[in-house]
Write an enzyme that holds these catalytic residues in place. Structure first.
Site, short mmCIF file in Angstrom:
data_model
loop_
_atom_site.label_atom_id
_atom_site.label_comp_id
_atom_site.label_asym_id
_atom_site.label_seq_id
_atom_site.Cartn_x
_atom_site.Cartn_y
_atom_site.Cartn_z
N HIS A 1 8.46 -24.27 9.45
CA HIS A 1 7.39 -24.96 10.18
C HIS A 1 6.00 -24.73 9.63
CE1 HIS A 1 9.87 -25.34 14.15
NE2 HIS A 1 10.46 -25.92 13.11
N ASP B 1 0.85 -1.18 0.00
CA ASP B 1 0.00 0.00 0.00
C ASP B 1 0.89 1.24 0.00
OD1 ASP B 1 0.89 0.35 2.63
OD2 ASP B 1 -1.10 0.17 3.54
N HIS B 2 0.28 2.39 0.18
CA HIS B 2 1.01 3.66 0.14
C HIS B 2 2.10 3.76 1.20
CE1 HIS B 2 -2.69 3.85 2.48
NE2 HIS B 2 -2.02 4.62 3.33
N ARG C 1 6.16 -33.54 11.04
CA ARG C 1 5.02 -33.22 11.90
C ARG C 1 4.39 -31.88 11.52
NH1 ARG C 1 9.53 -31.63 14.74
NH2 ARG C 1 9.38 -29.69 15.95
N HIS C 2 5.18 -31.01 10.90
CA HIS C 2 4.67 -29.70 10.50
C HIS C 2 3.69 -29.82 9.32
CE1 HIS C 2 7.54 -28.11 13.28
NE2 HIS C 2 8.53 -28.71 12.63
N CYS D 1 2.77 -3.23 4.24
CA CYS D 1 1.94 -2.08 4.62
C CYS D 1 2.65 -1.42 5.80
CB CYS D 1 0.49 -2.47 4.92
SG CYS D 1 0.22 -3.43 6.43
N GLY D 2 1.99 -0.52 6.47
CA GLY D 2 2.64 0.20 7.56
C GLY D 2 3.20 -0.72 8.64
N THR D 3 2.36 -1.63 9.13
CA THR D 3 2.79 -2.56 10.17
C THR D 3 2.93 -3.99 9.67
OG1 THR D 3 0.52 -3.06 10.83
CG2 THR D 3 1.63 -1.21 11.97
N GLY D 4 2.35 -4.30 8.54
CA GLY D 4 2.31 -5.66 8.03
C GLY D 4 1.12 -6.44 8.56
N ILE D 5 0.44 -5.89 9.55
CA ILE D 5 -0.66 -6.61 10.19
C ILE D 5 -1.88 -6.69 9.28
CG2 ILE D 5 -2.26 -6.64 12.14
CD1 ILE D 5 -0.01 -5.21 13.77
N GLY D 6 -2.37 -5.54 8.86
CA GLY D 6 -3.59 -5.51 8.05
C GLY D 6 -3.49 -6.30 6.77
#
Length: 142
Positions: free
Chosen positions: A98, A8-9, A132-133, A65-70
């Site tokens: 993993h 994003d911007h 297992r992963h 993005c700004g935080t990577g969260i959204g």
């Protein structure tokens, strides 16, 4: 390797630096992000990048993005996408090792350029461990 990158911007500057480093190393980069500081909606960018990964046009995706969260939340709403928000090389490595993540998400306002680039390099150079992963990733996919 073909890698799709979307932003994003808030992620324009970091995207350009990551893209340049990837190209220097011989990777083909598909840009689906914005190149301006005009506001855009990160869910739209996440969808564009995710489609390239799911179709096989790109082996991996990078979302910024700004935080990577959204942008990571938006990508993870798409079936078949495992987007991992990385804060350092360790989380980037484990997301592949993993979790078989196929997209790395980065926060442009959180990470410095060199750390973000190191995270991307670690991510694309780490193979999924399986074992297992694989059972756990299978449960995620269901």
């Amino acid at each position: 390797m073909k890698i799709v990158i979307g932003n994003d911007h808030a992620g324009v500057d970091l995207k350009n630096k990551v893209k340049e480093e990837l190209r220097k190393k011989g990777h083909e980069v598909i840009n689906v992000g914005t190149d301006t500081l005009d506001s855009v909606d990160y869910p739209d960018i996440a969808a564009l990048a995710s489609k390239k990964v799911l179709s096989g046009e790109a082996q991996f995706g990078i979302l910024i993005c700004g935080t990577g969260i959204g942008i990571s939340i938006a990508a993870n709403k798409i079936k078949g996408i495992r987007a991992a928000l990385a804060h350092n090389e360790f989380t980037a490595k484990l997301s592949r090792l993993h979790n078989d993540a196929n997209i790395i998400a980065l926060g442009a306002r959180v990470l410095g350029d060199s750390l973000a680039i190191a995270c991307v390099e670690t991510f694309i150079n780490t193979e999924f461990e399986g074992g297992r992963h694989a059972r756990r990733v299978g449960k995620i996919e269901k």
